[in-house]
Design a protein around this motif. Structure first.
Motif, PDB file in Angstrom:
ATOM      1  N   VAL A  82       0.864  -1.181   0.000  1.00 57.35           N
ATOM      2  CA  VAL A  82       0.000   0.000   0.000  1.00 57.35           C
ATOM      3  C   VAL A  82       0.897   1.226   0.000  1.00 57.35           C
ATOM      4  CG1 VAL A  82      -0.235  -0.138   2.532  1.00 57.35           C
ATOM      5  CG2 VAL A  82      -1.859   1.224   1.199  1.00 57.35           C
ATOM      6  N   THR A  83       0.705   2.098  -0.959  1.00 56.25           N
ATOM      7  CA  THR A  83       1.656   3.183  -1.132  1.00 56.25           C
ATOM      8  C   THR A  83       0.955   4.462  -1.538  1.00 56.25           C
ATOM      9  OG1 THR A  83       3.732   3.804  -2.232  1.00 56.25           O
ATOM     10  CG2 THR A  83       2.118   2.582  -3.553  1.00 56.25           C
ATOM     11  N   ASP A  84       1.633   5.581  -1.298  1.00 54.62           N
ATOM     12  CA  ASP A  84       1.175   6.904  -1.726  1.00 54.62           C
ATOM     13  C   ASP A  84      -0.242   7.212  -1.234  1.00 54.62           C
ATOM     14  OD1 ASP A  84       3.333   8.004  -3.865  1.00 54.62           O
ATOM     15  OD2 ASP A  84       3.181   5.818  -3.991  1.00 54.62           O
ATOM     16  N   ALA A  85      -0.445   7.019   0.062  1.00 58.96           N
ATOM     17  CA  ALA A  85      -1.735   7.379   0.665  1.00 58.96           C
ATOM     18  C   ALA A  85      -1.903   8.888   0.719  1.00 58.96           C
ATOM     19  CB  ALA A  85      -1.850   6.782   2.067  1.00 58.96           C
ATOM     20  N   HIS A  86      -0.810   9.617   0.881  1.00 55.08           N
ATOM     21  CA  HIS A  86      -0.850  11.080   0.943  1.00 55.08           C
ATOM     22  C   HIS A  86      -1.888  11.573   1.945  1.00 55.08           C
ATOM     23  CE1 HIS A  86       1.924  12.100  -2.397  1.00 55.08           C
ATOM     24  NE2 HIS A  86       1.541  10.930  -2.876  1.00 55.08           N
ATOM     25  N   VAL A  87      -1.923  10.977   3.116  1.00 53.89           N
ATOM     26  CA  VAL A  87      -2.833  11.466   4.153  1.00 53.89           C
ATOM     27  C   VAL A  87      -2.461  12.915   4.435  1.00 53.89           C
ATOM     28  CG1 VAL A  87      -3.529  11.211   6.555  1.00 53.89           C
ATOM     29  CG2 VAL A  87      -3.211   9.187   5.124  1.00 53.89           C
ATOM     30  N   GLN A 113     -10.984  15.330  -4.127  1.00 61.38           N
ATOM     31  CA  GLN A 113     -11.232  14.325  -3.097  1.00 61.38           C
ATOM     32  C   GLN A 113     -10.260  14.414  -1.936  1.00 61.38           C
ATOM     33  OE1 GLN A 113     -10.071  13.754  -6.136  1.00 61.38           O
ATOM     34  NE2 GLN A 113      -8.287  12.410  -6.054  1.00 61.38           N
ATOM     35  N   GLU A 114      -9.475  15.479  -1.842  1.00 63.92           N
ATOM     36  CA  GLU A 114      -8.340  15.495  -0.929  1.00 63.92           C
ATOM     37  C   GLU A 114      -8.717  15.543   0.547  1.00 63.92           C
ATOM     38  OE1 GLU A 114      -7.198  20.241  -0.988  1.00 63.92           O
ATOM     39  OE2 GLU A 114      -6.241  18.905  -2.412  1.00 63.92           O
ATOM     40  N   ALA A 115      -9.936  15.896   0.894  1.00 68.71           N
ATOM     41  CA  ALA A 115     -10.332  15.921   2.307  1.00 68.71           C
ATOM     42  C   ALA A 115     -10.618  14.530   2.854  1.00 68.71           C
ATOM     43  CB  ALA A 115     -11.563  16.809   2.492  1.00 68.71           C
ATOM     44  N   LEU A 116     -10.561  13.495   2.010  1.00 68.88           N
ATOM     45  CA  LEU A 116     -10.972  12.147   2.412  1.00 68.88           C
ATOM     46  C   LEU A 116      -9.813  11.153   2.414  1.00 68.88           C
ATOM     47  CD1 LEU A 116     -14.282  12.074   0.344  1.00 68.88           C
ATOM     48  CD2 LEU A 116     -14.106  12.269   2.830  1.00 68.88           C
ATOM     49  N   THR A 117      -8.593  11.621   2.509  1.00 66.04           N
ATOM     50  CA  THR A 117      -7.446  10.716   2.404  1.00 66.04           C
ATOM     51  C   THR A 117      -7.342   9.750   3.576  1.00 66.04           C
ATOM     52  OG1 THR A 117      -6.087  12.475   3.362  1.00 66.04           O
ATOM     53  CG2 THR A 117      -6.085  12.263   0.960  1.00 66.04           C
ATOM     54  N   ALA A 118      -7.676  10.193   4.779  1.00 67.64           N
ATOM     55  CA  ALA A 118      -7.597   9.288   5.935  1.00 67.64           C
ATOM     56  C   ALA A 118      -8.619   8.170   5.806  1.00 67.64           C
ATOM     57  CB  ALA A 118      -7.815  10.066   7.235  1.00 67.64           C
ATOM     58  N   GLN A 138       4.394  -0.731   3.576  1.00 65.51           N
ATOM     59  CA  GLN A 138       3.864   0.628   3.421  1.00 65.51           C
ATOM     60  C   GLN A 138       4.880   1.378   2.583  1.00 65.51           C
ATOM     61  OE1 GLN A 138       3.617   4.235   3.214  1.00 65.51           O
ATOM     62  NE2 GLN A 138       4.771   4.128   5.130  1.00 65.51           N
ATOM     63  N   GLY A 139       4.528   1.656   1.318  1.00 67.77           N
ATOM     64  CA  GLY A 139       5.523   1.999   0.321  1.00 67.77           C
ATOM     65  C   GLY A 139       5.961   3.440   0.229  1.00 67.77           C
ATOM     66  N   GLY A 140       5.651   4.283   1.211  1.00 75.70           N
ATOM     67  CA  GLY A 140       6.124   5.656   1.185  1.00 75.70           C
ATOM     68  C   GLY A 140       5.061   6.646   0.780  1.00 75.70           C
ATOM     69  N   ASP A 141       5.346   7.936   1.005  1.00 75.79           N
ATOM     70  CA  ASP A 141       4.359   9.003   0.857  1.00 75.79           C
ATOM     71  C   ASP A 141       3.100   8.657   1.642  1.00 75.79           C
ATOM     72  OD1 ASP A 141       6.118  10.472  -0.613  1.00 75.79           O
ATOM     73  OD2 ASP A 141       4.983  10.429  -2.479  1.00 75.79           O
ATOM     74  N   LEU A 142       3.330   8.187   2.859  1.00 74.58           N
ATOM     75  CA  LEU A 142       2.207   7.935   3.764  1.00 74.58           C
ATOM     76  C   LEU A 142       1.473   9.234   4.040  1.00 74.58           C
ATOM     77  CD1 LEU A 142       0.675   6.028   5.706  1.00 74.58           C
ATOM     78  CD2 LEU A 142       2.442   6.536   7.426  1.00 74.58           C
ATOM     79  N   ILE A 143       2.222  10.347   4.128  1.00 77.01           N
ATOM     80  CA  ILE A 143       1.620  11.654   4.339  1.00 77.01           C
ATOM     81  C   ILE A 143       1.965  12.559   3.170  1.00 77.01           C
ATOM     82  CG2 ILE A 143       1.582  11.393   6.831  1.00 77.01           C
ATOM     83  CD1 ILE A 143       4.090  13.128   6.994  1.00 77.01           C
ATOM     84  N   ALA A 427      -0.283   1.587  -7.794  1.00 83.88           N
ATOM     85  CA  ALA A 427      -0.972   2.872  -7.855  1.00 83.88           C
ATOM     86  C   ALA A 427      -1.093   3.504  -6.470  1.00 83.88           C
ATOM     87  CB  ALA A 427      -2.358   2.692  -8.474  1.00 83.88           C
ATOM     88  N   SER A 428      -1.465   4.761  -6.441  1.00 78.17           N
ATOM     89  CA  SER A 428      -1.618   5.489  -5.189  1.00 78.17           C
ATOM     90  C   SER A 428      -3.038   5.334  -4.644  1.00 78.17           C
ATOM     91  CB  SER A 428      -1.337   6.977  -5.407  1.00 78.17           C
ATOM     92  OG  SER A 428      -2.401   7.586  -6.129  1.00 78.17           O
ATOM     93  N   LEU A 429      -3.190   5.734  -3.374  1.00 75.41           N
ATOM     94  CA  LEU A 429      -4.526   5.798  -2.787  1.00 75.41           C
ATOM     95  C   LEU A 429      -5.182   7.152  -2.999  1.00 75.41           C
ATOM     96  CD1 LEU A 429      -4.235   3.916   0.637  1.00 75.41           C
ATOM     97  CD2 LEU A 429      -5.053   3.060  -1.567  1.00 75.41           C
TER      98      LEU A 429
END
Length: 499
Positions: A82-87, A113-118, A138-143, A427-429
């Motif tokens: 799971v990667t690039d969640a960008h929370v 959709q950026e307010a719904l990342t969490a 956890q592949g990075g860009d968690l935040i 792909a990213s989340l």
């Protein structure tokens, strides 16, 4: 050609979807799989109208570029990537959403959709739990923006418990607020597709089930750099915890003549740090909006981020300020993680001088165990990456590399004299298709291996996850027009590698 805003693009697509829905019934439509497995079901725009609905899943296709299709004898490990969640903190005054008006490559500075990342990350956690993996990568860009409150939020999702996705006095106060008269941004209370109360709901606390499996972090550029590009400065630190935000592009602010933008192919960040600094200096002299302050938005040093990730995941590394490490997963599989994040700024990967030798030593120590190497940025596109590839190419036990960063599903074979390995990107989340990846490593009866891999759709309870997926799909600057979902062969496939 007249340019349209993201808000206008969303409205046009939804108008077409409404006409299609009026003439079509939903009788016989499949239901989305509760596990999120795309082997069972996935999401499709079956009418070509911009409206997603559940559709039949995708089978595993055999890929035999590195070995013949062979029967499996046992499962060595089940993994999730799971990667690039960008929370992200969608209310943060340190964000540069106004740059989105300039178009490519600034389009990732704002998403509808950026307010719904969490919530999307929590939905991915639910899908991964259903997989019951031996380990989660956890592949990075968690935040997204190197902020303490983003990291606290993301770790709460992974660990389980109550998650507080809002910030500031109101929970949400940002460019998508109904009080913002600017028609450029999608405002869910006012603009099509309307979702009244969405921003309030997006900031409401919720409970995450947590992974309940060992997880291993990879460091991404957004984890330690502001907007994934620049190391925190006194200016950016003050912006993050201050009470003034930049929502509008100041009059006359344009790209400097001859400006060179980042050329690493990454869709997940603004251009070079020098360019961003120039923009900030000029923009800060223009009009700003008063916003509620939140000291939890403080920006972190890279060592702080690495330390929190190590502690939360119980990961042991050789040095406290880097995420280079090796872990054994079961009796016959080794995971090697390489930290390619630039501390000084820039979103592209950078190989440290000592990494090739360290990697060679880890591969020698793995002996006859199969090896998967995980990075955030793809190795081939990183500065110094050819040194890493040269080491990997010499070791027969390497079967795959895993990466994120590009926000794209992609699988390619790499042929080497030692037998070759698969390069896998997930792909990213945050962008469509908002998916993570399942992997099952199998021993085969010819002494080789097969990697079954398939995509996992997030399954957040209620409608917030569905709304995020739909908005991500409709985003005219997002993953759908960018082809981030990849081909069927990049998503659900069995990857064979002979001994």
């Amino acid at each position: 050609m007249t340019e349209i805003t993201r808000r206008e693009a969303l409205a046009r697509l939804l108008a077409g979807a409404a006409l299609f829905a009026a003439g079509c019934g939903s009788e016989g439509s499949p239901q989305p799989a509760p596990t999120g497995s795309t082997l069972a079901s996935t999401w499709r725009d079956r009418g070509g109208t911009g409206s997603l609905s559940a559709a039949p899943g995708e089978v595993l296709l055999a890929r035999t570029e590195l070995g013949p299709q062979t029967a499996a004898t046992e499962t060595l490990a089940t993994l999730a990537h799971v990667t690039d969640a960008h929370v992200l903190d969608a209310s943060s005054p340190a964000r540069v959403t106004f740059l989105d008006r300039l178009g490519a490559p600034f389009e990732s500075t704002f998403r509808p959709q950026e307010a719904l990342t969490a919530q999307v990350l929590a939905g991915a956690v639910r899908s991964i739990r259903a997989l019951r993996p031996h380990a989660v990568i956890q592949g990075g860009d968690l935040i997204d923006n190197d902020q303490a409150n983003e990291l606290t939020r993301a770790l709460a999702v992974l660990e389980g418990g109550t998650v507080h996705p809002g910030s500031g006095r109101h929970g949400y106060f940002g460019v998508q607020s109904a009080v913002n008269p600017d028609p450029f941004y999608y405002r869910p209370d006012l603009d099509a597709p309307q979702h009244p109360g969405l921003l309030r709901r997006s900031a409401a606390p919720f409970r995450s089930p947590g992974l309940r499996a060992p997880w291993f972090p990879v460091l991404g550029d957004h984890d330690i750099l502001v907007a994934g590009e620049i190391a925190p400065t006194p200016t950016t630190r003050a912006l993050a915890i201050g009470g003034e935000a930049l929502w509008e592009l100041p009059p006359g602010l344009t790209l400097p003549p001859g400006a060179k933008l980042t050329g690493n192919g990454s869709p997940d960040g603004p251009p070079s740090s020098s360019l961003v600094n120039e923009f900030l200096a000029e923009a800060l002299a223009g009009p700003k909006v008063n916003v509620p302050v939140d000291p939890a938005r403080r920006q972190l040093d890279a060592t702080d981020v690495v330390g929190r990730l190590r502690t939360a995941s119980t990961t042991r590394t050789a040095t406290p300020d880097r995420l280079d490490y090796t872990v054994e997963i079961g009796p016959r599989l080794t995971l090697i993680v390489l930290d390619l994040a630039r501390r000084g700024g820039g979103s592209g990967g950078l190989v440290a001088p000592d990494q090739p030798a360290w990697l060679a030593a880890q591969l020698d120590a793995a002996r006859d165990r199969w090896v998967i190497v995980a990075t955030h940025q793809p190795i081939a596109g990183s500065v110094g990456g050819e040194q890493i590839l040269s080491v990997l190419d010499q070791h027969r036990q390497v079967i795959a590399t895993l990466a994120g960063h590009t926000h794209r599903n992609r699988i390619d074979p790499r042929t080497t004299p030692a037998g070759g390995y698969w390069t896998i990107q997930t792909a990213s989340l945050i962008d469509y298709p908002q998916q993570s990846r399942g992997l099952r490593v199998l021993a085969t009866n010819n002494g080789g291996v097969a990697i079954e891999t398939w995509m996992l759709d997030h399954t957040f309870g209620g409608d917030l996850g569905t709304i995020s997926r739909q908005l991500a799909y409709l985003d005219a600057q997002g993953g759908r027009p960018g082809g981030f979902a990849g081909r069927h062969l990049d998503r659900n496939a069995t990857l064979y590698r002979e001994r």
